[in-house]
Design an enzyme around this catalytic site. Structure first.
Site, PDB file in Angstrom:
ATOM      1  N   GLU A 118      11.706  80.884  69.710  1.00  0.00           N
ATOM      2  CA  GLU A 118      11.796  81.943  68.681  1.00  0.00           C
ATOM      3  C   GLU A 118      10.485  82.716  68.590  1.00  0.00           C
ATOM      4  O   GLU A 118      10.479  83.945  68.477  1.00  0.00           O
ATOM      5  CB  GLU A 118      12.169  81.349  67.318  1.00  0.00           C
ATOM      6  CG  GLU A 118      13.576  80.810  67.229  1.00  0.00           C
ATOM      7  CD  GLU A 118      14.675  81.857  67.321  1.00  0.00           C
ATOM      8  OE1 GLU A 118      14.392  83.076  67.303  1.00  0.00           O
ATOM      9  OE2 GLU A 118      15.847  81.453  67.416  1.00  0.00           O
ATOM     10  N   TYR A 155      24.958  79.550  74.583  1.00  0.00           N
ATOM     11  CA  TYR A 155      24.050  79.310  73.455  1.00  0.00           C
ATOM     12  C   TYR A 155      24.799  79.510  72.132  1.00  0.00           C
ATOM     13  O   TYR A 155      24.734  78.661  71.238  1.00  0.00           O
ATOM     14  CB  TYR A 155      22.832  80.240  73.550  1.00  0.00           C
ATOM     15  CG  TYR A 155      21.928  80.129  72.350  1.00  0.00           C
ATOM     16  CD1 TYR A 155      21.116  79.016  72.182  1.00  0.00           C
ATOM     17  CD2 TYR A 155      21.894  81.130  71.377  1.00  0.00           C
ATOM     18  CE1 TYR A 155      20.290  78.899  71.076  1.00  0.00           C
ATOM     19  CE2 TYR A 155      21.081  81.014  70.275  1.00  0.00           C
ATOM     20  CZ  TYR A 155      20.280  79.904  70.123  1.00  0.00           C
ATOM     21  OH  TYR A 155      19.475  79.781  69.013  1.00  0.00           O
ATOM     22  N   TRP A 208      16.446  87.915  73.049  1.00  0.00           N
ATOM     23  CA  TRP A 208      16.848  86.520  73.120  1.00  0.00           C
ATOM     24  C   TRP A 208      17.421  86.209  74.502  1.00  0.00           C
ATOM     25  O   TRP A 208      17.233  85.098  75.029  1.00  0.00           O
ATOM     26  CB  TRP A 208      17.854  86.179  72.019  1.00  0.00           C
ATOM     27  CG  TRP A 208      18.134  84.710  71.982  1.00  0.00           C
ATOM     28  CD1 TRP A 208      19.307  84.099  72.288  1.00  0.00           C
ATOM     29  CD2 TRP A 208      17.208  83.668  71.665  1.00  0.00           C
ATOM     30  NE1 TRP A 208      19.167  82.728  72.185  1.00  0.00           N
ATOM     31  CE2 TRP A 208      17.883  82.441  71.796  1.00  0.00           C
ATOM     32  CE3 TRP A 208      15.856  83.649  71.298  1.00  0.00           C
ATOM     33  CZ2 TRP A 208      17.273  81.213  71.564  1.00  0.00           C
ATOM     34  CZ3 TRP A 208      15.249  82.416  71.064  1.00  0.00           C
ATOM     35  CH2 TRP A 208      15.960  81.229  71.196  1.00  0.00           C
TER      36      TRP A 208
END
Length: 183
Positions: A43, A21, A51
């Site tokens: 998000e 990512y 995350w």
């Protein structure tokens, strides 16, 4: 520790999801409205969680939310809400599920007015974070300062995704993120 420092000290065996990512998505411009919507939903769902968890569940989110097809999610009904709230592969939070559906409906309206969600973002760029937050709060649900900041940084509208000494920083610059165009 910054995200760049964290990721760059990882070995592939430790956490390949964050490394991939960071190196290939974080801070790069996103052209597709469906991908922008995906990033916004992730998000929002990350709020209060990690995350890393979002990255681990990303494929489940794609499956659960019709590959983040905005029109499909905007048409979700009560049965779809219940299905999502019972899906252990995603974050089962009623406020976050409702926000995803509402936000898809709002993006459809923006697409009608501006041609695309990306065009709407481009039309309002550049602006300081606090103005972005106000704009997002008028348009969307479950979008506080941290969510808006991360969404805009991660999609190239605000600087700060990578440290200048990060090996990926030059690649992000070469992709010409929106924040560079405002300098």
């Amino acid at each position: 520790m910054s995200y760049c420092d964290y990721v760059n000290q990882l070995t592939p065996e430790q956490d390949n999801l964050n490394k991939h990512y960071h190196d290939h998505h974080y801070g790069y411009p996103i052209e597709s409205d469906n991908e922008l919507f995906e990033r916004l939903v992730l998000e929002i769902n990350q709020a209060g969680l990690s995350w890393t968890l979002m990255l681990k569940k990303q494929q489940n989110f794609r499956r659960a939310y019709s590959q983040f097809d905005i029109a499909s999610v905007a048409a979700y009904n009560e049965a779809d809400r219940e299905r999502l709230l019972n899906d252990a592969g995603i974050v089962r939070n009623k406020l976050k599920v409702n926000a995803a559906i509402h936000n898809a409906q709002q993006i459809l309206l923006l697409q009608q007015q501006y041609g695309s969600f990306k065009n709407w973002l481009d039309q309002h760029h550049p602006r300081p974070l606090q103005d972005w937050v106000k704009l997002f709060k008028k348009q969307f649900k479950f979008v506080g300062g941290e969510i808006v900041n991360e969404f805009l940084m991660s999609s190239g509208y605000l600087p700060g995704a990578h440290q200048t000494d990060c090996p990926i920083y030059a690649q992000v610059l070469a992709s010409k993120p929106a924040w560079m165009k405002s300098k």
